[in-house]
Structures are given as C-alpha cells and as structure tokens.
Design a protein around this motif. Sequence first.
Motif, PDB file in Angstrom:
ATOM      1  N   LEU A 157       0.775  -1.270  -0.177  1.00 35.98           N
ATOM      2  CA  LEU A 157       0.089  -0.046   0.099  1.00 35.98           C
ATOM      3  C   LEU A 157       0.877   1.203  -0.041  1.00 35.98           C
ATOM      4  N   SER A 158       2.071   1.078   0.214  1.00 36.43           N
ATOM      5  CA  SER A 158       2.969   2.349   0.314  1.00 36.43           C
ATOM      6  C   SER A 158       3.664   2.565  -1.236  1.00 36.43           C
ATOM      7  N   ASN A 159       3.189   1.550  -2.036  1.00 41.00           N
ATOM      8  CA  ASN A 159       3.696   1.389  -3.454  1.00 41.00           C
ATOM      9  C   ASN A 159       2.705   0.732  -4.143  1.00 41.00           C
ATOM     10  N   LYS A 160       1.508   1.286  -4.556  1.00 39.69           N
ATOM     11  CA  LYS A 160       0.367   0.590  -5.061  1.00 39.69           C
ATOM     12  C   LYS A 160       0.621   0.491  -6.582  1.00 39.69           C
ATOM     13  N   SER A 161       0.254  -0.708  -6.770  1.00 38.72           N
ATOM     14  CA  SER A 161       0.617  -1.300  -8.390  1.00 38.72           C
ATOM     15  C   SER A 161      -0.405  -0.590  -9.086  1.00 38.72           C
ATOM     16  N   ARG A 162       0.116  -0.521 -10.635  1.00 35.65           N
ATOM     17  CA  ARG A 162      -0.384   0.285 -11.560  1.00 35.65           C
ATOM     18  C   ARG A 162      -1.824  -0.358 -11.754  1.00 35.65           C
ATOM     19  N   ALA A 163      -1.940  -1.636 -11.660  1.00 37.33           N
ATOM     20  CA  ALA A 163      -3.123  -2.495 -11.622  1.00 37.33           C
ATOM     21  C   ALA A 163      -4.043  -1.803 -10.743  1.00 37.33           C
ATOM     22  N   LEU A 164      -3.693  -1.856  -9.587  1.00 40.92           N
ATOM     23  CA  LEU A 164      -4.706  -1.384  -8.320  1.00 40.92           C
ATOM     24  C   LEU A 164      -5.302   0.138  -8.885  1.00 40.92           C
ATOM     25  N   LEU A 165      -4.296   0.710  -9.139  1.00 39.04           N
ATOM     26  CA  LEU A 165      -4.797   2.416  -9.497  1.00 39.04           C
ATOM     27  C   LEU A 165      -5.889   2.448 -10.657  1.00 39.04           C
ATOM     28  N   LEU A 166      -5.645   1.479 -11.665  1.00 38.69           N
ATOM     29  CA  LEU A 166      -6.370   1.387 -12.826  1.00 38.69           C
ATOM     30  C   LEU A 166      -7.860   0.628 -12.265  1.00 38.69           C
ATOM     31  N   GLN A 167      -7.491  -0.280 -11.793  1.00 33.90           N
ATOM     32  CA  GLN A 167      -8.960  -0.836 -11.142  1.00 33.90           C
ATOM     33  C   GLN A 167      -9.989  -0.166 -10.049  1.00 33.90           C
ATOM     34  N   ASN A 168      -9.139   0.643  -9.261  1.00 33.66           N
ATOM     35  CA  ASN A 168     -10.023   1.402  -8.419  1.00 33.66           C
ATOM     36  C   ASN A 168      -9.419   2.859  -8.153  1.00 33.66           C
ATOM     37  N   PRO A 169      -9.529   3.390  -9.365  1.00 31.83           N
ATOM     38  CA  PRO A 169      -9.302   5.110  -9.594  1.00 31.83           C
ATOM     39  C   PRO A 169      -9.751   5.916  -8.541  1.00 31.83           C
ATOM     40  N   VAL A 170     -11.190   5.668  -8.126  1.00 34.78           N
ATOM     41  CA  VAL A 170     -11.691   6.662  -7.259  1.00 34.78           C
ATOM     42  C   VAL A 170     -11.243   6.584  -6.029  1.00 34.78           C
ATOM     43  N   HIS A 171     -10.879   5.478  -5.422  1.00 33.66           N
ATOM     44  CA  HIS A 171     -10.618   5.077  -3.721  1.00 33.66           C
ATOM     45  C   HIS A 171      -8.915   4.881  -3.928  1.00 33.66           C
ATOM     46  N   LYS A 172      -8.421   4.180  -5.053  1.00 32.92           N
ATOM     47  CA  LYS A 172      -7.206   3.696  -4.783  1.00 32.92           C
ATOM     48  C   LYS A 172      -6.785   2.517  -3.581  1.00 32.92           C
ATOM     49  N   LYS A 173      -7.630   1.898  -3.252  1.00 34.89           N
ATOM     50  CA  LYS A 173      -7.812   1.156  -1.981  1.00 34.89           C
ATOM     51  C   LYS A 173      -8.130  -0.463  -2.289  1.00 34.89           C
ATOM     52  N   VAL A 174      -7.771  -1.131  -1.592  1.00 34.82           N
ATOM     53  CA  VAL A 174      -8.020  -2.785  -1.438  1.00 34.82           C
ATOM     54  C   VAL A 174      -9.338  -2.732  -0.378  1.00 34.82           C
ATOM     55  N   PRO A 175     -10.050  -3.896  -0.493  1.00 33.70           N
ATOM     56  CA  PRO A 175      -9.898  -4.793  -1.732  1.00 33.70           C
ATOM     57  C   PRO A 175     -10.539  -4.410  -2.939  1.00 33.70           C
ATOM     58  N   VAL A 176     -10.051  -4.829  -4.365  1.00 33.00           N
ATOM     59  CA  VAL A 176     -10.631  -4.819  -5.355  1.00 33.00           C
ATOM     60  C   VAL A 176     -10.807  -6.046  -5.902  1.00 33.00           C
ATOM     61  N   LEU A 177     -12.148  -6.406  -6.283  1.00 33.92           N
ATOM     62  CA  LEU A 177     -12.217  -7.653  -7.028  1.00 33.92           C
ATOM     63  C   LEU A 177     -12.425  -7.568  -8.674  1.00 33.92           C
ATOM     64  N   LEU A 178     -11.502  -8.285  -9.434  1.00 35.01           N
ATOM     65  CA  LEU A 178     -11.719  -8.260 -10.768  1.00 35.01           C
ATOM     66  C   LEU A 178     -12.287  -9.464 -11.367  1.00 35.01           C
TER      67      LEU A 178
END
Lengths: 225, 226
Positions: free
Chosen positions: A38-59
């Motif tokens: 979480l201190s270095n969020k993956s590009r994938a996470l930022l793409l999948q959850n652009p609004v909150h940039k948080k986990v969990p995200v389910l794809l």
Amino acid sequence: MEGAPLKLHGMWASFYVHRVQLVLHLKGVEYEYVEEDLSNKSRALLLQNPVHKKVPVLLHGDRPIAESTIIIEYIDEFWREKPILPTDPYERAVVRFWCHFVDDTLRPSFGAILRSSAEGQGAAVDNFRQNLEFLEAELRDGFCKGRKFFGGERIGLLDIVMGCGLYWNSASEDVLGLKIIDQESFPFFTSWFESFNEAKEVKEVIPPTEKLVEYVKGLLQKMFN
Amino acid sequence: MAEAEVKLLGTWSSPFVLRIKWALKLKGVEYDFIEEDLQNKSPLLLKYNPVHKKVPVLVHDGKSIAESYVILEYIDETWKENPILPEDPYQRAMARFWSKFGDEKFLPSMWKFFISQGEKREEALVSASENLKILEGELKGKKFFNGETLGFADISLGWIVDTVSLLEEIMELKMIDEQRYPSLSAWMKNFSDFPGIKDSFPPQERMLTKYRTLREAYFATTRGTN
C-alpha cells in the motif's frame, strides 16, 4: 461472465480484504490473490480502483468492483449457492442495518478510543461499549436470540463484517493496557466470537490472530510515539 | 388478510427522506407520512429507530427499517414493479458503488465547502469539484446513472439537484455549469423532469432560509476558534 477469472487485490492484514476472502472461501469460488504494497500501489490497483485507490478490489474478468460490502453482495448475487444473506427482505434489511452500524458507528467509536487523550479515554470506551451493547442485545434476546452465529447455524454477512478485524481490539487492549470487550459485560458477544474463530473456514482463510495482533500493535506503537 | 400498512417517518427537508419518498412514488406504494420534529423526537421515532433516533424510518406491517440505503433495498425487494436496481449483479454493484460515493465522499466535501471560510474555502471547493468531475466522468453518454431510466444511484444522488442550487445561491457561485459539466447538467434536468420526481422537492425559499440559518449558526459556534 461464467468461467471468467477472478482476481482479488488485497493486503494480508486488512480485515476488509479478509471479509472478501472469507466469502469466496465459504462459496467455494476459486480466485487469484494479488498482494499489494500500500505504500507503493501497483498500476493495476490504481487502474481498477481509480476513485478510492484502496483494497480490496475484485476483478471478475475485466470488471473491477471496489468496497468490501459491495464486493460481497456481488459475489452473493453472482454465485447463488450457500447464500451469505438471508432470502427474506426484512431479514436482509436487519442484516444490512447492523452491517452499516458496525462500519459507520461501532468501528469509528473504537477508533475514537485509540485517538482519545488520557482524559477522554474513559468516555470513548463507554461510548464504544454502549454501541457494542446493541449487538450483545441482538444475540441475547433480539433478532439473533439462540443462534450460534448472527446468520443462524451458518456464518452470514453480519458475522463476516463483525468478526473480521476484531484482532484490532486484542491488539489495542494489549497496547493500551485495558480491557475493552470483557466477557462479564458481553457474554453473548464473547461466545459468538469464540464460535466465529473456531469456524473451519475462518481458520483456513484468516491469518493467525497472533500475527495480525503483532502487526496492529506495531502500527499502534508508531501511532502513539 | 389485513391491508399492508406503510408509514414513513421523516422531515420535510431531509434529502435522505426524500429518497424514500421517490422510491415509494416510483413503485406506486401508498403510505402515511409522519413529520418528525428532530428537536423533540416522538416516542414513535424512538421506538422505531432506537439505535440512531434518526429519519428516515420505514414502517411496514409494524416492522421498522432504518438507514436510507437499507430502506431503498428493502423497498426494491418487497415491491417488484418498476425495479430501482438493475438485474445484472455487476450493474447492481456499480449502482451501490456510486450511491456510496455520493454519500461518503461527495456529500462531506460539499458540506465542508459550505462551512468553510477564506483559504479553506478555496481548498474545499477544489476537493468538491474533483468529486464532481468524477461523477461527470461516470455519467458521460448516459441519460441517468442507471442508463436510460432512473434507478438506485440516481435516487441516491438526486439530492444534488436541489441542494447544489441552494448552495450556489448562498455561496454566490456557479458550481455545476453546463460548460464544465455537460452530462451532470443534463442529468439534473432529466432527473427533475422525471414523472414522480417532478415537483417533489421541498419549497426552495424555506430551504434557503434553513441552510442560511444553519451556516450562520455554524460560523457563530466556531467564531473565536481556529
């Protein structure tokens, strides 16, 4: 969407992530897990959850879903066996109400204990306990009277929302040196929590409590220093 | 069999109560509206919402349901005509996501802007505008957040329609202009023209007075503090 791959972006110590993992496990649904720093969020996470940039995200295939309770309702609606929510609309409303209560009222009042000054701590603890009493009452003589779990014989949504994350309480009690949830005041809640922790699926999915408690204590110590 | 009885406990100005009125209207559900005085809560309110003591509360056949989202989902599951949530689980997840965004991110940012002064007001405006851009992006190309017809997310975000115009008048600035927010501007019109929604907003003058008073009272209590 049938047969589309499932990927869960998470962080091992996040109880919001545990909730989703537990539901997938209870339903016997296969998924790939991606650990996020979480201190270095993956590009994938930022793409999948652009609004909150948080986990969990389910794809699911190429469809991202964020927010733990929204993800859980999605899973429950897509895979209909072993339902996490009851079928009756009023019962569903009761469960949802208490889930909102846990996340919007109970948990923040716990956070307030951690952020309180020495003078304010007593009042903050009282406030949290008053909130917890509502759930104690549901188990004792309310909607969930006589039940092993809030959901009945099987773990349901409220068990999952309430049960995941209680290691924060154990860790805080250790660090603060005070008992917040005691068996004498909360016999039904304590007994429910024992059942939750003993459940096979919980043991299989949630990391060992000691490890989680150590992690949280580390965070708290940083917070207090 | 006894006739189903539906009661809604609420106030004339609450946007959360208004959501429920919209949902009941869209589904053609008859109900008794009970106006609550939140400065002097009735025994009925305390009985039906002992946990939060807030409105809205829906009472159906003597059973009470509180929290606007919980009530909306209950209404949709109980009265099946004119569904508010779509069938598809993914679309349902999106509807819930945007409703949550509206209440947990956008609404607080608007409130912060409303009660800010000086430099903080500028920061708050930037923050609220970022949220508006996000909503604009989500709406792009769609008549409603739900698609061709009004749904769960629209009902949840509908408070924007009259509340933002109120704030614009009190704060003396245009927040949602057609140039920067073409989709949102169109949505606001589509939403307020929709049958059942039209003419349902609380009286504008009364709301202006209420919000002005609220803002003044807030400034009065924080005067002399940082």
